[in-house]
Scaffold this active site. Structure first.
Site, mmCIF file in Angstrom:
data_model
loop_
_atom_site.group_PDB
_atom_site.id
_atom_site.type_symbol
_atom_site.label_atom_id
_atom_site.label_comp_id
_atom_site.label_asym_id
_atom_site.label_seq_id
_atom_site.Cartn_x
_atom_site.Cartn_y
_atom_site.Cartn_z
ATOM 1 N N SER A 129 0.838 -1.200 0.000
ATOM 2 C CA SER A 129 0.000 0.000 0.000
ATOM 3 C C SER A 129 0.877 1.255 0.000
ATOM 4 O O SER A 129 1.716 1.404 -0.882
ATOM 5 C CB SER A 129 -0.967 -0.046 1.188
ATOM 6 N N ASP A 283 -7.815 -5.255 -6.521
ATOM 7 C CA ASP A 283 -7.499 -4.050 -5.740
ATOM 8 C C ASP A 283 -8.202 -2.843 -6.371
ATOM 9 O O ASP A 283 -7.966 -2.518 -7.536
ATOM 10 C CB ASP A 283 -5.987 -3.840 -5.704
ATOM 11 N N HIS A 312 -7.896 -4.810 -1.980
ATOM 12 C CA HIS A 312 -6.655 -4.155 -1.570
ATOM 13 C C HIS A 312 -6.021 -4.872 -0.382
ATOM 14 O O HIS A 312 -4.792 -4.912 -0.259
ATOM 15 C CB HIS A 312 -6.957 -2.692 -1.212
#
Length: 337
Positions: A129, A283, A312
Site C-alpha cells: 500500500s 485491488d 486491496h
C-alpha cells in the site's frame, strides 16, 4: 513497555520548505546485521499501520527470515509512533502538523539506515500500500544502494481516483461536529467510525462481499462485520494522525521532486534495482493496470499479478493463502542473482 526504538532527526526541513522541529523516526529491527552489512531488508509501514502490523511477513522460515536478514521496519510519519500530529509539541501539533511527503519519509529513513547503522547496501526494500509507494521511492531515490524492490498492493504514484477516495475518507471524518477544524477536545469517534464505513467498500472487493468471505473472519452477517469491524477499525488512532497519513498518500508521486520535476516515466526508469511488482487482481485502490504501466518503464522489473478476492487487503496477512503466495514469490525473488 515499548517494543521499538527512536531515532532523533533534529530539526528537519521538509520538501514543503516547512520546518518540523525535533523530528524522530520510530523503528524496530529483527535479526542481526552481519559483519559485511549486506543482509539488510527495509520494510516501511502503511496507512494506519505500525511496525507490528508488518510482522505477519517476518519470521523463521519465511522470506523475511530474521535468522538470515537484518530487517528494519521504519514507522511512517503520522502513524502515532514516528513524528505525528498527536506527539509533536505546539505550534506544530494537531491540525498545524505540516505535510510530510513520501519523498520526506524515504529521505529520512535513508538517514536512519546510513547514519545509525552505517549501511551502504540494501538487499531488498519491500512494502504494501503506502509502504509500496515508499518502496518505489527508495528505488528511484537511491538506485546505487538498493539491490531489489518488491512493492505489492501499491503504485509509484497515487492516481486521481485513489486521491478522490482518500479525500472522501477525510471528509467522512471531518463531518463529525466534534472535529473543530482538527482542534478537538476529544477524539471525534463518530467521524472515525464513518471513516471506517467509507473505507469498507474500497478495502475489499465486490467478490469478497458477494461471497461473504468476512465470515472467515468470524462475522456472521454483513451488518455485524460493518459494526464490529469497520466501525471500530480506526478508533485506536488519533484523527489528525489519520488525516496526516492520508495527505501523504494523496500527494504520493515518486517524481514529485527537484530531480524529476513530475517526469514520472523518468523517475521509473531510474529504478535500476531488480523489481518484483505484485498488484492484487481485485485491488480497487491501486488497480493492476497502473502497475503494468509502471513496469513497462522500469528496466529490470517483473510484473506478478496476485489473484485474490480480498481486494486491496490481500497484502495485510489476514488471508493465509494470499500470505503464502506473497511469501513464496519473495523467497524466489531473493534467490535471484
Amino acid at each position: 513497555m515499548k517494543d521499538y526504538e527512536i531515532y532523533s532527526l533534529g530539526d528537519v526541513i521538509l520538501q514543503s520548505d516547512q520546518k518540523l522541529p525535533q523530528a524522530f523516526l520510530a523503528y524496530k529491527t529483527y535479526g542481526t546485521l552481519n559483519s559485511a552489512k549486506s543482509n539488510v531488508i527495509v520494510y516501511p509501514t502503511w496507512f494506519a499501520g505500525q511496525h507490528t502490523d508488518n510482522e505477519w511477513l517476518i519470521g523463521p522460515g519465511k522470506a523475511l527470515d530474521p535468522d538470515k536478514y537484518f530487517i528494519i521496519v521504519p514507522n511512517m510519519f503520522g502513524n502515532g509512533l514516528s513524528s505525528s500530529p498527536s506527539n509533536t509539541p505546539a505550534p506544530f501539533d494537531r491540525a498545524n502538523f505540516p505535510l510530510i511527503t513520501i519523498y520526506d519519509n524515504v529521505r529520512l529513513q535513508h538517514q536512519l539506515v546510513t547514519k545509525k547503522f552505517g549501511i551502504s547496501k540494501i538487499a531488498l526494500v519491500v512494502g504494501w500500500s503506502l509502504g509500496a509507494l515508499q518502496t518505489f521511492q527508495w528505488g528511484t531515490s537511491y538506485p546505487e544502494m538498493v539491490e531489489r524492490i518488491a512493492p505489492f498492493g501499491g503504485t509509484a504514484k497515487t492516481r486521481p481516483h485513489a486521491q478522490v477516495v482518500f479525500e472522501g475518507l477525510i471528509a467522512a471524518l471531518q463531518a463529525d461536529s466534534n472535529w473543530k477544524e482538527g482542534f478537538y477536545d476529544y477524539q471525534p469517534v463518530v467521524g472515525l467510525a464513518a471513516m471506517g464505513r467509507a473505507y469498507a467498500p474500497w478495502g475489499f472487493s465486490q467478490a469478497y462481499y458477494l461471497e461473504q468471505l468476512y465470515e472467515s473472519e468470524g462475522y456472521l452477517t454483513l451488518n455485524a462485520y460493518l459494526k464490529d469491524y469497520w466501525d471500530q477499525v480506526f478508533l485506536s488512532f488519533d484523527a489528525n494522525d489519520l488525516v496526516a497519513m492520508l495527505r501523504t498518500g494523496i500527494t504520493g508521486d515518486i517524481s514529485a521532486n527537484t530531480e524529476d520535476y513530475k517526469n514520472f516515466e523518468q523517475a521509473l526508469n531510474k529504478i535500476t534495482a531488480h523489481a518484483l511488482v505484485m498488484p492484487g487482481s481485485t485491488d480497487l485502490f491501486f488497480p493492476p493496470e497502473d502497475n503494468a504501466y509502471e513496469v513497462k518503464h522500469m528496466p529490470n522489473a517483473i510484473y506478478q499479478l496476485i489473484e485474490s478476492k480480498w481486494g486491496h487487503c490481500f497484502g495485510i496477512g489476514q488471508n493465509e493463502l494470499d500470505s503464502l503466495v506473497i511469501d513464496n514469490y519473495l523467497k524466489q525473488f531473493l534467490q535471484l542473482g
